[in-house]
Design a protein around this motif. Structure first.
Motif, PDB file in Angstrom:
ATOM      1  N   THR A 177       0.839  -1.200   0.000  1.00 47.38           N
ATOM      2  CA  THR A 177       0.000   0.000   0.000  1.00 47.38           C
ATOM      3  C   THR A 177       0.875   1.251   0.000  1.00 47.38           C
ATOM      4  O   THR A 177       0.639   2.196  -0.734  1.00 47.38           O
ATOM      5  N   GLY A 178       1.895   1.247   0.854  1.00 45.99           N
ATOM      6  CA  GLY A 178       2.839   2.358   0.933  1.00 45.99           C
ATOM      7  C   GLY A 178       2.332   3.507   1.784  1.00 45.99           C
ATOM      8  O   GLY A 178       1.139   3.632   2.059  1.00 45.99           O
ATOM      9  N   GLY A 179       3.280   4.306   2.236  1.00 49.86           N
ATOM     10  CA  GLY A 179       2.956   5.516   2.967  1.00 49.86           C
ATOM     11  C   GLY A 179       2.925   5.370   4.477  1.00 49.86           C
ATOM     12  O   GLY A 179       2.486   6.281   5.176  1.00 49.86           O
ATOM     13  N   TYR A 180       3.414   4.255   4.997  1.00 50.78           N
ATOM     14  CA  TYR A 180       3.411   4.051   6.447  1.00 50.78           C
ATOM     15  C   TYR A 180       4.724   4.544   7.053  1.00 50.78           C
ATOM     16  O   TYR A 180       5.773   4.478   6.431  1.00 50.78           O
ATOM     17  N   SER A 181       4.630   5.027   8.276  1.00 53.38           N
ATOM     18  CA  SER A 181       5.809   5.550   8.976  1.00 53.38           C
ATOM     19  C   SER A 181       6.718   4.405   9.410  1.00 53.38           C
ATOM     20  O   SER A 181       6.265   3.255   9.535  1.00 53.38           O
TER      21      SER A 181
ATOM     22  N   ASP B  90       7.513  -0.280   0.325  1.00 54.93           N
ATOM     23  CA  ASP B  90       6.813   0.954   0.680  1.00 54.93           C
ATOM     24  C   ASP B  90       7.528   2.159   0.057  1.00 54.93           C
ATOM     25  O   ASP B  90       6.910   2.966  -0.636  1.00 54.93           O
ATOM     26  N   CYS B  91       8.823   2.256   0.290  1.00 57.71           N
ATOM     27  CA  CYS B  91       9.573   3.411  -0.231  1.00 57.71           C
ATOM     28  C   CYS B  91       9.502   3.473  -1.755  1.00 57.71           C
ATOM     29  O   CYS B  91       9.328   4.557  -2.326  1.00 57.71           O
TER      30      CYS B  91
ATOM     31  N   ASN C 212       7.118   2.280  -3.673  1.00 53.42           N
ATOM     32  CA  ASN C 212       5.760   2.640  -4.082  1.00 53.42           C
ATOM     33  C   ASN C 212       5.493   4.122  -3.898  1.00 53.42           C
ATOM     34  O   ASN C 212       4.944   4.780  -4.778  1.00 53.42           O
ATOM     35  N   VAL C 213       5.874   4.653  -2.740  1.00 51.37           N
ATOM     36  CA  VAL C 213       5.572   6.047  -2.428  1.00 51.37           C
ATOM     37  C   VAL C 213       6.475   7.011  -3.193  1.00 51.37           C
ATOM     38  O   VAL C 213       6.035   8.065  -3.640  1.00 51.37           O
ATOM     39  N   LEU C 214       7.729   6.640  -3.353  1.00 47.39           N
ATOM     40  CA  LEU C 214       8.712   7.549  -3.949  1.00 47.39           C
ATOM     41  C   LEU C 214       9.080   7.181  -5.384  1.00 47.39           C
ATOM     42  O   LEU C 214      10.057   7.699  -5.923  1.00 47.39           O
TER      43      LEU C 214
END
Length: 145
Positions: free
Chosen positions: A37-41, A76-77, A79-81
């Motif tokens: 999903t991405g975007g988690y801290s 995650d990184c 996907n988000v970036l």
């Protein structure tokens, strides 16, 4: 609220009730989904680490990080970036990796596992230095206030 966020809250609630094995199960089920999903801290990812230690499963935590946690953070990184330059993606992968090693170091310290504590400390420092180099290239100076 997304299903993942609901599950994160459930895991936290289980841990507060000292039901660490159950909290670990919940988190192990959702951490790969978090990465996709991405975007988690980083704190959402690293919360599982001390649960292993508190559940008396310290000897399992490093292997879990190697087998699943690092991969979820990388996913995650990416996907988000994904729209950012590769250098930026790698910098943030290293920042998240540093945070994982910092939690591992903390658990090793609580377990009086000095060799692992030092190894995790060195690994965390290594990954943070990569992130710092990226910051320097971007014109940020961490030493100034």
């Amino acid at each position: 609220m997304s299903e993942i966020n609901v599950q994160l809250k459930i895991a936290t609630s289980l841990a507060k009730g000292k039901r660490f094995d159950e909290a670990i199960e919940v988190l192990q089920a959702i951490i790969p989904k978090m990465g996709k999903t991405g975007g988690y801290s980083h704190s959402s990812y690293t919360k599982i680490i001390p649960y292993f230690q508190k559940a008396g499963r310290y000897l399992e935590v490093e292997e879990y990080c190697k087998s699943d946690l690092f991969e979820a953070v990388v996913t995650d990184c990416r996907n988000v970036l994904g729209h950012q330059p590769e250098e930026t993606i790698i910098a943030f992968i290293n920042l998240f990796t540093c945070k994982i090693f910092d939690k591992l170091r903390f658990c090793a310290q609580k377990e009086n596992d000095l060799d692992s504590k030092l190894r995790f400390e060195d690994a965390g420092r290594y990954h943070y230095e990569i992130y710092e180099k990226w910051l320097d290239k971007q014109g940020f100076n961490l030493g100034e206030t």
